[in-house]
Design an enzyme around this catalytic site. Structure first.
Site: not given
Ligand code: NAD
Length: 325
Positions: A10, A32, A74, A146, A176
């Site tokens: 990602g 991933d 992550l 989320y 970010t």
């Protein structure tokens, strides 16, 4: 040193894999399923003898042969557009995916670092947000898939620490930005930059007075690696305390790109936080960390990347947009 990075293909994960290899890790395993990431994000690492890319959905468990020193978890859709499109996948990677990542770290005696989010603070009543603030989250709103997945993931991380002795750390990442964000991912920086470069109207939501604090990805990754090396448990905020309104940001990006596009307004999404600003005193005192890249420099580097990279999907404003400037 061997590290396993879930979600390593990602936006942030690809920078993490790159930096781990640069900082001397002998092997970095990137796991991933490409739900919102892409092998292209790590294609430049393919020739590195210590890099392994494994296509796999972590909700089904994670295996790694040999020893592991660090598990950086992550994996999760992160942009509102992505998690609203994939609410069940988001809940499952936050719950089952996190449990599997914790099991892996526990079995290998590895340090576990969980990428949580400022969204755990919801639409905050405390400003700026210190780690001690418990948040103001709508548990049944559209964003809850989320926010609550991340809150659950923090809870199970602490439970593994307390009951299994896992060496864990929780990082609450604030907005970010940087190279490798997808122009169509719905997040404000790639949206505005790709619109400005394509010469179409720049979209802000609501009246544009809502604020975010934007951290350049290199600084964020520096903070993550400091946490890997530290004994800190967290949660610890990582973000840039400079608060900017969305309207200011649109004007800023318009100036930096030399665009003459108008700025138009779209309806505000449900439960959109009005203000966001990290209190980073803990990161400053315990990790000696603070962002070093100015937002302007970060924006210029991101604009350069978008200029050099073909952007097939520019978000054109909906017909409902109204011109504000
Ligand atoms: P991203 O969508 O670019 O990356 C997430 C990666 O996770 C993608 O490559 C995706 O394919 C992968 N993934 C999702 N579900 C998976 C699964 N079940 N199995 C394996 N891989 C899976 O998002 P990002 O911006 O790079 O965010 C990375 C992490 O940081 C996320 O956990 C996110 O919640 C957190 N975070 C990011 C920000 C930000 O501003 N970018 C802010 C707060 C927290």
């Amino acid at each position: 040193m061997r590290a396993l990075v879930t979600g390593g293909a990602g936006f942030i994960g690809s920078h993490v894999c790159e930096r781990l290899l640069q900082s001397g890790y002998g092997e970095v395993i990137c796991v991933d399923n490409f739900l919102t990431g892409s092998p292209e994000n790590v294609a430049h690492l393919a020739g590195h003898s210590g890099f392994r890319l494994i296509e796999h959905d972590v909700i089904h468990g994670i295996d790694a042969d040999g020893p592991l020193d660090v598990v950086l978890h992550l994996a999760s859709p992160a942009s509102p557009a992505d998690y609203l499109r994939h609410p069940l996948e988001t809940l499952r990677v936050g719950s089952e995916g996190t449990r599997h990542a914790l099991e892996l770290a526990t079995t290998h005696g590895a340090r576990f670092v969980f990428a949580s989010t400022s969204e755990t603070y919801g639409d905050p009543h405390v400003h700026p947000q210190p780690e001690s603030y418990w948040g103001h989250v709508n548990p049944v709103g559209p964003r809850s898939c989320y926010d609550e997945a991340k809150r659950y993931a923090e809870a199970i991380t602490m439970a593994y620490r307390r009951s299994r002795g896992t060496d864990t750390a929780i990082v609450r990442i604030f907005n970010t930005f940087g190279p490798r964000m997808r122009p169509g991912d719905g997040r404000v920086v790639p949206t505005l930059i790709s619109q400005a470069l394509a010469g179409v109207p720049l979209t802000v939501t609501g009246d544009g007075t809502q604020t975010r604090s934007l951290c350049y990805v290199d600084d964020l990754v520096d903070g993550l690696l400091r946490i890997v090396r530290s004994p800190l448990t967290g949660p610890v905020n990582l973000g840039n305390p400079l608060e900017v309104s969305m309207h200011e940001l649109a004007r800023w990006i318009r100036r930096l790109t030399g665009s003459t596009s108008p700025i138009v307004s779209l309806p505000l999404p449900v439960d959109d936080p009005k203000r966001r600003q990290p209190d980073i005193s803990l990161a400053e005192s315990e990790l000696g960390w603070a962002p070093r890249t100015t937002v302007e420099d970060g924006l210029l580097q991101t604009i350069q990347w978008f200029t050099d990279t073909p952007c097939p999907r520019v978000l054109a404003p909906a017909a409902a947009a109204t011109t504000t400037e």
